[in-house]
Design a protein around this motif. Structure first.
Motif, PDB file in Angstrom:
ATOM      1  N   THR A  40      28.063   8.261   1.428  1.00 45.07           N
ATOM      2  CA  THR A  40      28.047   9.072  -0.026  1.00 45.07           C
ATOM      3  C   THR A  40      29.424   8.487  -1.243  1.00 45.07           C
ATOM      4  O   THR A  40      28.429   8.211  -2.247  1.00 45.07           O
ATOM      5  CB  THR A  40      28.200  10.491   0.103  1.00 45.07           C
ATOM      6  N   SER A  58      26.167  14.533  -2.269  1.00 41.83           N
ATOM      7  CA  SER A  58      25.352  14.052  -0.909  1.00 41.83           C
ATOM      8  C   SER A  58      24.056  14.881  -0.796  1.00 41.83           C
ATOM      9  O   SER A  58      23.964  16.246  -1.181  1.00 41.83           O
ATOM     10  CB  SER A  58      26.474  14.865   0.308  1.00 41.83           C
ATOM     11  N   ASP A  78      18.925  11.013   2.616  1.00 39.31           N
ATOM     12  CA  ASP A  78      20.454  11.312   3.457  1.00 39.31           C
ATOM     13  C   ASP A  78      19.374  11.424   4.942  1.00 39.31           C
ATOM     14  O   ASP A  78      18.740  12.805   4.314  1.00 39.31           O
ATOM     15  CB  ASP A  78      21.570  11.948   3.298  1.00 39.31           C
ATOM     16  N   GLU A 107      21.686   7.156   3.186  1.00 41.64           N
ATOM     17  CA  GLU A 107      22.722   7.356   4.017  1.00 41.64           C
ATOM     18  C   GLU A 107      22.048   7.666   5.871  1.00 41.64           C
ATOM     19  O   GLU A 107      20.689   8.162   6.142  1.00 41.64           O
ATOM     20  CB  GLU A 107      23.484   8.422   4.210  1.00 41.64           C
TER      21      GLU A 107
HETATM   22 MG   LIG Z   1      27.154  11.318   3.169  1.00 38.61          MG
END
Ligand SMILES: [Mg+2]
Ligand SMILES: Nc1ncnc2c1ncn2[C@@H]1O[C@H](COP(=O)(O)OP(=O)(O)O)[C@@H](O)[C@H]1O
Length: 148
Positions: A40, A58, A78, A107
């Protein structure tokens, strides 16, 4: 394959910032690494390098954050909570993984790649990044470019 050893959060952010300044439309940056590796933080630096101001939190719960304010639009995903490519598709996220008009940072990219490690599809340019925790403040960041 390139390796960057980061000794601080500032160095990790600066690496991301450098990538953000050089980024061009259609670029995908896929990040792998344990929780707390710095994915992040690196994404936040990249956003800064694109000229995005403000916080880059995040997207673990939202799954995707969009940042339209920079030199190019940025999408930050993410995939931590999704375990297979089918789940990612079911969540409606597949279309975010290729945005010809902007830059996408993901991510837990391995959730999407599964067994694939090379180029994703014709025309997709991806930087595959692996962050390893090497100490309290030390991170070993390796990366390789595919496609384009
Ligand atoms: Mg992260
Ligand atoms: N060199 C470094 N680079 C990045 N993060 C670091 C570094 N050293 C320590 N940290 C810490 O590691 C954590 C990284 O958090 P975060 O970027 O949210 O990780 P991830 O998204 O990979 O789970 C932060 O708590 C940060 O302070």
């Amino acid at each position: 394959m390139a390796t960057f050893i980061s000794h601080s959060i500032a160095e990790t952010a600066a690496l991301g910032e450098q990538w953000g300044r050089a980024a061009s439309a259609g670029w995908l940056v896929g990040l792998s690494g344990d929780l707390g590796a710095g994915k992040t933080l690196l994404a936040g630096g990249l956003a800064r390098g694109l000229g995005v101001t403000g916080r880059v939190p995040s997207p673990t719960f939202a799954l995707v954050h969009e940042y339209p304010g920079g030199r190019l639009p940025l999408w930050h995903l993410d995939l931590y909570r999704l375990t297979t490519r089918a789940e990612i598709a079911a969540a409606g996220l597949e279309s975010y993984l290729c945005r010809p008009q902007g830059v996408v940072v993901v991510e837990w990219i391995e959730r999407w790649l599964e067994e694939q490690s090379g180029p994703l599809a014709p025309g997709v340019r991806m930087r595959r990044v692996e962050i390893k925790i090497a100490g309290d403040a030390e991170r070993r960041i390796t990366y390789e470019d595919f496609g384009g």
